[in-house]
Each structure stands twice: as C-alpha cells, then as structure tokens.
Design an enzyme around this catalytic site. Structure first.
Site, PDB file in Angstrom:
ATOM      1  N   GLY A  57      -3.604  -3.084   9.742  1.00  0.00           N
ATOM      2  CA  GLY A  57      -2.494  -2.334   9.185  1.00  0.00           C
ATOM      3  C   GLY A  57      -3.017  -1.072   8.530  1.00  0.00           C
ATOM      4  CD  GLN A  59      -4.462   2.063   3.740  1.00  0.00           C
ATOM      5  OE1 GLN A  59      -3.589   1.556   4.438  1.00  0.00           O
ATOM      6  NE2 GLN A  59      -5.667   1.528   3.597  1.00  0.00           N
ATOM      7  CB  CYS A  71      -7.719  -2.439   1.159  1.00  0.00           C
ATOM      8  SG  CYS A  71      -6.810  -0.886   1.232  1.00  0.00           S
ATOM      9  CG  LEU A  72      -8.766  -0.307   6.951  1.00  0.00           C
ATOM     10  CD1 LEU A  72      -8.049   0.426   8.079  1.00  0.00           C
ATOM     11  CD2 LEU A  72     -10.057  -0.929   7.444  1.00  0.00           C
ATOM     12  CG  HIS A 109      -2.288  -5.324   2.422  1.00  0.00           C
ATOM     13  ND1 HIS A 109      -3.329  -5.870   1.709  1.00  0.00           N
ATOM     14  CD2 HIS A 109      -2.693  -4.066   2.752  1.00  0.00           C
ATOM     15  CE1 HIS A 109      -4.310  -4.986   1.619  1.00  0.00           C
ATOM     16  NE2 HIS A 109      -3.948  -3.883   2.257  1.00  0.00           N
ATOM     17  CD  GLU A 110      -1.190  -2.031   5.700  1.00  0.00           C
ATOM     18  OE1 GLU A 110      -1.257  -0.864   5.250  1.00  0.00           O
ATOM     19  OE2 GLU A 110      -2.194  -2.749   5.828  1.00  0.00           O
ATOM     20  CG  HIS A 155      -1.399   0.735   1.002  1.00  0.00           C
ATOM     21  ND1 HIS A 155      -2.425   1.202   0.208  1.00  0.00           N
ATOM     22  CD2 HIS A 155      -1.950  -0.226   1.779  1.00  0.00           C
ATOM     23  CE1 HIS A 155      -3.544   0.559   0.488  1.00  0.00           C
ATOM     24  NE2 HIS A 155      -3.278  -0.322   1.442  1.00  0.00           N
TER      25      HIS A 155
END
Length: 195
Positions: free
Chosen positions: A45, A50, A107-108, A149-150, A153
């Site tokens: 995701g 991000q 997380c990226l 989760h996304e 953000h």
C-alpha cells in the site's frame, strides 16, 4: 515514474490531506506512478503523502499476502487478497467494527521498524475510482488492515502512533535517525532534513 518515498520526520506525513476535485489531476498517471513506486519498494500500500502529495488518495495491492511462502508449511495464503488491487480516491471510512486483532505492521516511510498494531477486523469505506464512480464497500481481515493503515496516512497518523509507550521509547532513536537520513533502504527516499 518512480517517486522518492517521503521519510518519517517530514511534516507532510502529519498533515490531514484534502479532498480532490473531479478533473483536478491526472489521477491515472499519479496512481500508475504510485503503484510503480510501491512495487519498487516491495510494499502492499502507498498513500499520497508518502510521495509528497497532500491529496486524499491511496493505492493497494494485497497480492503478496495471497502468495504462500513455499518454504514455510505453516504460511497460509490469504486468497481474498489475490485480486485486491485498487485505487481509492477521496476515501472516507464510514464504519470500523469487529474484534481488534494484532498484526506486525511496517511502513515504507519508516524503513527497518515494525510493530504489532491492533485494528478492528472489518471496515466499511466510501471512495471513488479513477472514472469518478462512487462505491461503498466492506472489507475484513488483511484487506481491512491495509485500508486502515493507508487511510491513517490521509489523516496524518502513522502506525508507530499505535505502539505501546515502551516500544515507542525503544524506537525513538531509530525514528530520529530516519528523520535525519541515517537509514539504509532499498529504494529512493526523500528526507526533510536534506532540503
């Protein structure tokens, strides 16, 4: 085009995103680039903050969770994620319910740090697709978790916000190092401290 991924410490990760107006952006190009960026970083995701965009958009592809590790007999594939590739434009979570369950998230934007996060098992979400069609859909299990989760953000929240106080203390220096650009990652990143 592969975007650099914004690292922990950049203020954009803590801002609530704004809704997108119809026709305002080339959402197909943006989402294609976001998918390419996500795949390059081995993610499932990716949310617009991000990649430095303060708009309400995220992409997901749960396929990696639907593929069992052939070396691990206990690793069961989640077949419900085999076709879970979507773009969510202007999403709004309408309901979250069910028992909260723990799962180790990463997380990226925060490479090298993982932690168990408890989230409700089901979610109902309203969103638009790239053709501006509106949907209201329900998801459960890992699909619901990826969405939550996304979606966080888009609200300026990160998975580390949910960790217990002791774990937060333990990772404090690592988070500080990430914000300063002192981190190894297999993909290109953008650091607020290097502007």
């Amino acid at each position: 085009m592969i975007y650099p991924i914004v690292a922990f410490g950049d203020p954009i990760l803590r801002k609530e995103t704004r809704f997108i107006e119809q026709g305002e952006f080339d959402l197909k190009e943006i989402s294609d680039n976001m998918f390419e960026t996500m795949y390059n970083a081995s993610g499932v995701g990716l949310a617009s903050p991000q990649v430095g965009m303060n708009i309400r958009l995220f992409v997901v592809d749960g396929t990696p969770f639907s593929e069992a590790d052939e070396d691990d007999e206990d690793d069961e594939p989640d077949l419900s994620l085999a076709d879970f590739k979507k773009v969510f434009v202007n999403p709004e979570i309408l309901e979250q319910d069910g028992e909260e369950w723990g799962f180790e998230e990463g997380c990226l934007s925060i490479p090298g740090i993982r932690g168990e996060v408890f989230r409700p098992e089901r979610v109902k979400i309203k969103y638009r697709d790239l053709e501006w069609n509106e949907y209201i859909e329900e998801y459960e299990g890992l699909a619901a978790r990826i969405i939550q989760h996304e979606y966080d953000h888009l609200l300026g929240k990160l998975f580390v916000d949910y960790l217990p106080t002791l774990k937060k203390q333990f990772i404090k220096k690592k988070l500080s190092d990430i914000s300063k650009g002192k981190v190894d990652s297999d993909y290109r990143m953008k650091f607020a401290s290097r502007r």
